[in-house]
Design an enzyme around this catalytic site. Structure first.
Site, short mmCIF file in Angstrom:
data_model
loop_
_atom_site.label_atom_id
_atom_site.label_comp_id
_atom_site.label_asym_id
_atom_site.label_seq_id
_atom_site.Cartn_x
_atom_site.Cartn_y
_atom_site.Cartn_z
N LYS A 80 -15.81 -14.91 -14.00
CA LYS A 80 -15.75 -13.58 -13.64
C LYS A 80 -16.54 -12.61 -13.79
CE LYS A 80 -12.61 -11.94 -10.27
NZ LYS A 80 -11.77 -12.50 -9.22
N GLY A 178 2.20 -4.67 1.64
CA GLY A 178 0.61 -4.57 1.56
C GLY A 178 0.33 -5.46 2.75
N GLY A 180 -2.90 -5.57 4.20
CA GLY A 180 -4.39 -5.36 4.12
C GLY A 180 -4.82 -6.85 4.80
N VAL A 182 -4.85 -10.07 3.31
CA VAL A 182 -4.15 -11.12 3.36
C VAL A 182 -2.84 -10.87 4.00
CG1 VAL A 182 -3.00 -12.64 1.85
CG2 VAL A 182 -5.25 -11.67 1.04
N TYR A 184 -1.77 -8.99 6.43
CA TYR A 184 -1.98 -8.88 7.94
C TYR A 184 -1.95 -10.46 8.54
CZ TYR A 184 -3.56 -8.85 12.67
OH TYR A 184 -3.89 -9.17 14.21
P1 NAD Z 1 -6.53 -5.38 0.62
O1 NAD Z 1 -7.20 -4.11 -0.10
O2 NAD Z 1 -7.19 -5.59 1.96
O3 NAD Z 1 -5.06 -5.07 1.00
C1 NAD Z 1 -3.89 -4.53 0.07
C2 NAD Z 1 -2.99 -3.35 1.24
O4 NAD Z 1 -1.99 -3.05 0.23
C3 NAD Z 1 -3.99 -2.46 1.93
O5 NAD Z 1 -3.46 -2.24 3.18
C4 NAD Z 1 -3.18 -1.13 1.14
O6 NAD Z 1 -3.06 -0.09 1.97
C5 NAD Z 1 -1.82 -1.64 0.65
N1 NAD Z 1 -1.16 -0.93 -0.50
C6 NAD Z 1 -1.72 -0.25 -1.39
N2 NAD Z 1 -0.97 0.41 -2.60
C7 NAD Z 1 0.19 0.03 -1.77
C8 NAD Z 1 1.66 0.29 -2.08
N3 NAD Z 1 1.94 0.77 -3.49
N4 NAD Z 1 2.66 -0.23 -1.25
C9 NAD Z 1 2.43 -0.91 -0.12
N5 NAD Z 1 1.08 -1.47 0.27
C10 NAD Z 1 0.17 -0.77 -0.60
O7 NAD Z 1 -6.50 -6.54 -0.42
P2 NAD Z 1 -6.02 -8.02 0.08
O8 NAD Z 1 -7.71 -8.70 0.10
O9 NAD Z 1 -5.35 -8.08 1.26
O10 NAD Z 1 -5.50 -8.57 -1.23
C11 NAD Z 1 -4.37 -8.18 -1.33
C12 NAD Z 1 -3.87 -8.75 -2.88
O11 NAD Z 1 -3.87 -10.08 -2.94
C13 NAD Z 1 -4.53 -8.15 -4.06
O12 NAD Z 1 -3.85 -8.07 -5.19
C14 NAD Z 1 -5.64 -9.27 -4.25
O13 NAD Z 1 -6.19 -9.28 -5.37
C15 NAD Z 1 -4.73 -10.62 -4.11
N6 NAD Z 1 -5.58 -11.75 -3.53
C16 NAD Z 1 -6.58 -11.55 -2.52
C17 NAD Z 1 -7.15 -12.93 -2.17
C18 NAD Z 1 -8.16 -12.77 -0.83
O14 NAD Z 1 -8.60 -13.82 -0.44
N7 NAD Z 1 -8.48 -11.33 -0.15
C19 NAD Z 1 -7.35 -14.08 -2.95
C20 NAD Z 1 -6.43 -14.00 -4.03
C21 NAD Z 1 -5.70 -12.94 -4.32
#
Ligand code: NAD
Length: 352
Positions: A80, A178, A180, A182, A184
């Protein structure tokens, strides 16, 4: 600052402190383990309050990547990178190119991708100086989030089958925290199989979209964990299972994409005692890294998604192992991951 005696050091192979005066780059690259292959893991940009905090984060995250890739059956190790800085103010081409030169100097032992604070276009800028970048359109796989969501979906199905005996998701109630990148896509998969969705986000637009597209119901962000549902899917923050939230949890399954969902190891034990099936985060959220790993042999979406679908089988294997050996699912996942990456089959020391 401690390094070799740092609580998160855990036998890291290499830690590189990267400084470039001209661009203001201060970054740390941590390579935890390369027994199974080059260390792959995203680059995070965050305004850490201290250098110690940055070091702790990069060590914890790179170790997590070793376990994730190992359990997913990939020929990749764990690493990382963190850049100490504010993603809204401190980005520049010079900074990312300087980081690219540091990554290039590692000769392929570390491969970077996007993470919190870093966009695909930033990875493309890093890629102007090194070929050791992944998860960009030019390499084939692109945004990993839909792939991560598909992996979480297959993991939820496996957990529902194991814990509730249901062979599909019709009428199964899922609370998603959440919506976001993922969350969605996960909502889309779940709604497509007839699950009933309760959703929460701090972003009103994200809620409005889920309500109109998936017929979901929304609840306040602070109330989502206490809903009377079958599955709680954390897809926003880490450490959501903690001393404060645990007594309010009513779901029988916890399965979502967020990293480091358990605030502490003892919360895994508490969930087991309470009869809650916890699907280890780095197991269920491996879809993104599996998708990226397919770039190395010429990306083919069908092949990548077929491998992501196998996350469900690995989940079942972990559930059974944990039950047989009377341990938490988190511990079971760690043990099965360690079996693979701690016993490499003849790691070569010299190119043939
Ligand atoms: P993102 O930033 O696109 O989405 C996160 C969402 O959570 C946002 O819509 C945000 O408004 C919402 N949020 C923040 N605080 C909140 C709360 N207190 N209550 C409710 N909603 C809240 O991130 P992502 O890429 O969708 O990733 C989501 C999680 O999955 C993260 O922890 C990330 O580390 C993990 N993850 C993501 C991936 C990937 O491929 N994107 C892979 C492995 C792990």
């Amino acid at each position: 600052m401690k390094l070799f005696s740092h609580p998160e050091f855990d036998n890291h192979e290499e830690v590189v402190f990267c400084h470039d005066a001209a661009s203001g780059l201060n970054a740390i690259i941590a390579i935890h383990n390369t027994n199974l292959g080059p260390a792959l893991g995203g680059c995070r940009m965050w305004p850490y309050a201290s250098e110690d905090e940055a070091l702790t984060d990069v060590l914890r995250l790179s170790k997590g990547m070793t376990y994730k890739s190992s359990l997913a059956g990939l020929s990749l190790g764990g690493g990382k990178c963190v850049i100490i800085g504010n993603a809204r103010k401190d980005k520049s081409e010079a900074l990312f190119r300087a980081l690219g030169r540091f990554i290039e100097s590692l000769g392929g032992r570390y491969i970077t991708a996007e993470d919190v604070g870093i966009k695909v276009r930033d990875v493309e800028t890093i890629g102007l100086e090194t070929d050791h970048v992944a998860g960009i359109p030019a390499k084939g796989s692109g945004d990993p989030s839909p792939a991560t969501a598909f992996g979480v979906f297959t993991g939820i199905k496996a957990a529902v089958r194991y814990k509730l005996g249901n062979h599909d998701l019709r009428g199964v109630r899922v609370a998603i925290q959440g919506l976001g990148a993922v969350g969605y896509h996960l909502a889309n998969y779940l709604a497509g199989e007839g699950a009933e969705l309760l959703v929460a986000d701090i972003n009103e637009d994200a809620i409005a979209r889920a309500l109109s597209e998936f017929g979901a119901k929304s609840v306040a962000p602070e109330a989502i964990i206490a809903q009377n549902v079958d599955v709680f899917a954390p897809c926003a923050l880490g450490a959501v299972i903690n001393d404060e939230t645990l007594p309010h949890l009513k779901a029988r399954i916890i399965a979502g994409s967020a990293n480091n969902q358990l605030a502490d190891d003892h919360h895994g034990e508490a969930l087991k005692q309470a009869g809650v099936l916890y699907v280890p985060d780095y197991l269920i959220n491996a879809g993104g890294v599996i998708n990226i790993s397919h770039e190395f042999n010429g990306y083919d979406r069908g092949r990548a998604y077929a491998q992501i679908a196998r996350i469900g089988e690995t989940c079942e294997e972990i559930f059974r192992f944990a039950e047989t050996h009377v341990m938490t699912t988190a511990k079971a996942a760690d043990q099965l991951a360690e079996r693979r990456f701690l016993k490499p089959e003849g790691k070569p020391t010299k190119a043939a």
